[in-house]
Write an enzyme that holds these catalytic residues in place. Structure first.
Site, PDB file in Angstrom:
ATOM      1  N   LYS A   1       0.809  -1.307   0.195  1.00  0.00           N
ATOM      2  CA  LYS A   1      -0.308  -0.095   0.421  1.00  0.00           C
ATOM      3  C   LYS A   1       0.560   1.313  -0.012  1.00  0.00           C
ATOM      4  CE  LYS A   1      -4.206   1.072   0.704  1.00  0.00           C
ATOM      5  NZ  LYS A   1      -5.173  -0.275   0.520  1.00  0.00           N
TER       6      LYS A   1
HETATM    7  P1  NAD Z   1     -13.206   7.693  -2.972  1.00  0.00           P
HETATM    8  O1  NAD Z   1     -11.598   8.775  -3.271  1.00  0.00           O
HETATM    9  O2  NAD Z   1     -13.471   7.650  -4.029  1.00  0.00           O
HETATM   10  O3  NAD Z   1     -14.286   8.064  -1.552  1.00  0.00           O
HETATM   11  C1  NAD Z   1     -13.778   8.369  -0.481  1.00  0.00           C
HETATM   12  C2  NAD Z   1     -14.995   9.250   0.424  1.00  0.00           C
HETATM   13  O4  NAD Z   1     -15.519   9.313   1.729  1.00  0.00           O
HETATM   14  C3  NAD Z   1     -15.273  10.249  -0.178  1.00  0.00           C
HETATM   15  O5  NAD Z   1     -16.848  10.738   0.184  1.00  0.00           O
HETATM   16  C4  NAD Z   1     -14.838  11.626   0.409  1.00  0.00           C
HETATM   17  O6  NAD Z   1     -15.730  12.651   0.856  1.00  0.00           O
HETATM   18  C5  NAD Z   1     -15.086  10.706   2.263  1.00  0.00           C
HETATM   19  N1  NAD Z   1     -14.491  10.490   3.311  1.00  0.00           N
HETATM   20  C6  NAD Z   1     -12.819  11.381   3.301  1.00  0.00           C
HETATM   21  N2  NAD Z   1     -13.180  11.946   4.880  1.00  0.00           N
HETATM   22  C7  NAD Z   1     -14.014  11.459   5.247  1.00  0.00           C
HETATM   23  C8  NAD Z   1     -14.171  12.087   6.623  1.00  0.00           C
HETATM   24  N3  NAD Z   1     -13.462  12.375   7.540  1.00  0.00           N
HETATM   25  N4  NAD Z   1     -15.645  11.154   7.217  1.00  0.00           N
HETATM   26  C9  NAD Z   1     -16.488  10.914   5.961  1.00  0.00           C
HETATM   27  N5  NAD Z   1     -16.049  10.747   4.981  1.00  0.00           N
HETATM   28  C10 NAD Z   1     -15.199  11.313   3.993  1.00  0.00           C
HETATM   29  O7  NAD Z   1     -12.524   6.632  -2.219  1.00  0.00           O
HETATM   30  P2  NAD Z   1     -12.841   4.760  -2.187  1.00  0.00           P
HETATM   31  O8  NAD Z   1     -12.488   4.422  -3.336  1.00  0.00           O
HETATM   32  O9  NAD Z   1     -14.770   4.867  -2.589  1.00  0.00           O
HETATM   33  O10 NAD Z   1     -12.422   4.394  -0.856  1.00  0.00           O
HETATM   34  C11 NAD Z   1     -13.344   4.153  -0.030  1.00  0.00           C
HETATM   35  C12 NAD Z   1     -12.906   2.964   1.147  1.00  0.00           C
HETATM   36  O11 NAD Z   1     -12.716   2.101   0.513  1.00  0.00           O
HETATM   37  C13 NAD Z   1     -11.388   4.142   1.133  1.00  0.00           C
HETATM   38  O12 NAD Z   1     -10.870   2.803   3.320  1.00  0.00           O
HETATM   39  C14 NAD Z   1     -10.409   2.298   0.876  1.00  0.00           C
HETATM   40  O13 NAD Z   1      -9.188   1.587   1.324  1.00  0.00           O
HETATM   41  C15 NAD Z   1     -11.344   1.559   0.586  1.00  0.00           C
HETATM   42  N6  NAD Z   1     -11.599   0.798  -0.202  1.00  0.00           N
HETATM   43  C16 NAD Z   1     -11.509   1.244  -1.683  1.00  0.00           C
HETATM   44  C17 NAD Z   1     -11.529  -0.053  -2.517  1.00  0.00           C
HETATM   45  C18 NAD Z   1     -11.475   0.592  -3.956  1.00  0.00           C
HETATM   46  O14 NAD Z   1     -11.655  -0.043  -4.930  1.00  0.00           O
HETATM   47  N7  NAD Z   1     -11.993   1.669  -4.626  1.00  0.00           N
HETATM   48  C19 NAD Z   1     -11.018  -1.285  -2.487  1.00  0.00           C
HETATM   49  C20 NAD Z   1     -10.847  -2.142  -1.073  1.00  0.00           C
HETATM   50  C21 NAD Z   1     -11.183  -0.798  -0.471  1.00  0.00           C
END
Ligand code: NAD
Length: 434
Positions: A119
């Site tokens: 990561k």
């Molecule tokens: P993203 O950037 O597309 O979206 C993140 C969202 O979280 C946004 O709506 C943002 O406004 C919100 N956010 C940020 N800080 C915040 C806070 N303090 N309080 C509330 N909301 C907040 O990111 P994503 O890809 O959707 O990832 C989200 C989570 O899922 C992360 O923990 C990531 O590690 C995990 N994840 C993502 C993937 C993937 O394929 N994208 C896969 C597995 C896990």
């Protein structure tokens, strides 16, 4: 990070908040005890293989040069190349990258993939930079990482604040800096690319779809329907949006959302695509969505609902708010959203937690499909991708659910036990060089 935490704690007079690394280590140690993990393998898995920190200069639009700090932590590669996302966020530091890399090792192992865990990311707030600046930052970061990434060595993917465009820039930079004969053969150095540039149809929705499937499989085990069930989502980005989209299609009702800018609520239901379209014209924010009322940040997790989906950052559900949670099911879309103390409290109250390494593994499974597609020079159709994803997620869910029933343990501990036993087997068969 430590300094900031300590300062906050003196002000709030609260018990120091543990970092994500403490959480992942406590989870690992508890599972290691359960499976009686070999002490030598426990030593190996308790530490990361490689930690790369790069400082690199980038020219800003106004001509000034800014120095950025980027991270890539490679936790373990016993089962295959390191795999895991790149995050652009002010909270990215070595502790966060280590913890997130470890979670990837357990996740890829549990999913039965030929990958290890890594990561990384850059410590920055992307909203402060233009698109051209973000492109130069990404390309220069890729150049700085150089041979520390590679299609058979370490394969990044999107995470918080990175997307298919970011991956396209990385692939292009990486390929452009290879010797001429290797240039086009390396597009699988990253996954989550746009579908015109070697990306997989459906990779965009893979994580959210996997979260939805886990909820559906759980409901089937409980003989419950998702129709009419109320759910709340923290984080309305890639994971949160797609999870909400598929749940709504099944008849469930989104009643509250929180993002980085604010929290909204509507007990009669928020239309998922209306909110998504609204964020597109509102700088990515849910704030002031017309068919909703404002909710206090602290009240979000206490919203009346059946299912809670944390899909933003780590350490969001803690002892501070776990007692307010009304949902009987928590589906972890984010990595590490529930800390150890918060989880203890929830389990005592009979709340079920679908753990991150199972619940959000649709993303890395989709990435694996993209990698295979690129490696084999194939192009897969969307329906084929979704069917394969469905099958893989069902296998993982059943494995974890049945192990937890058999051993009388919670789903997270069961998932960890399965994941670390697979890695232990590889080490025992191969031995330790020399
Ligand atoms: P993203 O950037 O597309 O979206 C993140 C969202 O979280 C946004 O709506 C943002 O406004 C919100 N956010 C940020 N800080 C915040 C806070 N303090 N309080 C509330 N909301 C907040 O990111 P994503 O890809 O959707 O990832 C989200 C989570 O899922 C992360 O923990 C990531 O590690 C995990 N994840 C993502 C993937 C993937 O394929 N994208 C896969 C597995 C896990």
């Amino acid at each position: 990070m430590t300094a900031i935490t300590a300062e906050l704690d003196t002000k709030t007079k609260r018990t120091p908040v543990k970092g994500m690394m403490d959480n992942v280590m406590e989870q690992f140690n508890s599972a290691a005890e359960q499976v009686n993990l070999h002490p030598n393998i426990r030593k190996i898995l308790s530490i990361t293989n490689n930690e790369i920190i790069v400082h690199f200069p980038v020219k800003m639009d106004n001509g000034d040069v800014e120095i950025f700090t980027g991270y890539r932590v490679q936790h373990n590669n016993a089962l295959g190349p390191y795999k895991g996302g790149l995050r652009y966020h002010p909270t990215v530091d070595i502790d966060a990258a280590r913890a997130l890399a470890m979670w990837m090792t357990w996740k890829t192992s549990l999913a039965g993939l030929p990958y290890g865990g890594g990561k990384g990311g850059i410590q920055l707030d992307p909203s402060k930079y233009s698109q051209n600046e973000l492109e130069r930052i990404t390309r220069r970061f890729t150049f700085a990482l150089a041979d520390n990434i590679g299609p058979e060595h370490d394969i990044p993917a999107p995470d918080v604040n990175t997307n298919s465009q970011t991956m396209a820039w990385i692939a292009d930079t990486y390929m452009s800096t290879r010797p001429p004969a290797e240039r086009t053969a390396n597009q699988h150095v990253v996954t989550g690319k746009p579908d015109g540039s070697g990306g997989l149809e459906g990779r965009d929705r893979a994580t959210g779809y996997g979260v939805f499937l886990n909820i559906k499989f759980w409901a089937e085990r409980k003989n419950e329907s998702l129709y009419g069930k109320k759910f709340i989502v923290q984080g309305f980005g890639n994971v949160g949006y797609w999870a909400a989209y598929f749940l709504e299609k099944e008849g469930a009702k989104l009643v509250a959302v929180q993002d980085a800018f604010g929290s909204i609520q509507n007990a009669d239901g928020i239309k998922v695509d209306d909110l998504f379209n609204y964020t597109k014209v509102n700088n990515g924010s849910i704030v002031d969505f017309p068919e909703s009322v404002v909710l206090n940040k602290e009240e979000f997790f206490g919203t009346e609902c059946d299912i809670c989906i944390p899909a933003a950052l780590g350490n969001q559900i803690t002892v501070e708010n776990a007692h307010t949670i009304k949902a009987k099911l928590i589906a972890e879309g984010a990595n590490g959203p529930t800390n150890v103390e918060g989880e203890k409290l929830l389990l005592e109250r009979g709340v079920t937690i679908l753990p991150d390494i199972l619940c959000n593994s649709g993303g890395v499974v989709g990435s694996y499909f993209e990698w295979l597609q690129n490696r084999n020079g194939e192009l897969w159709q969307l329906d084929e991708v979704m069917a394969k994803l469905d099958k893989k997620m069902k296998e993982s869910f059943n494995k974890v659910y049945e192990y937890s029933e058999k051993e009388g343990m919670d789903l997270r501990t069961a998932a960890y036990c399965i994941a670390i036993k697979r890695i232990e087997k590889a080490y025992i068969q191969r031995g330790i060089f020399p």
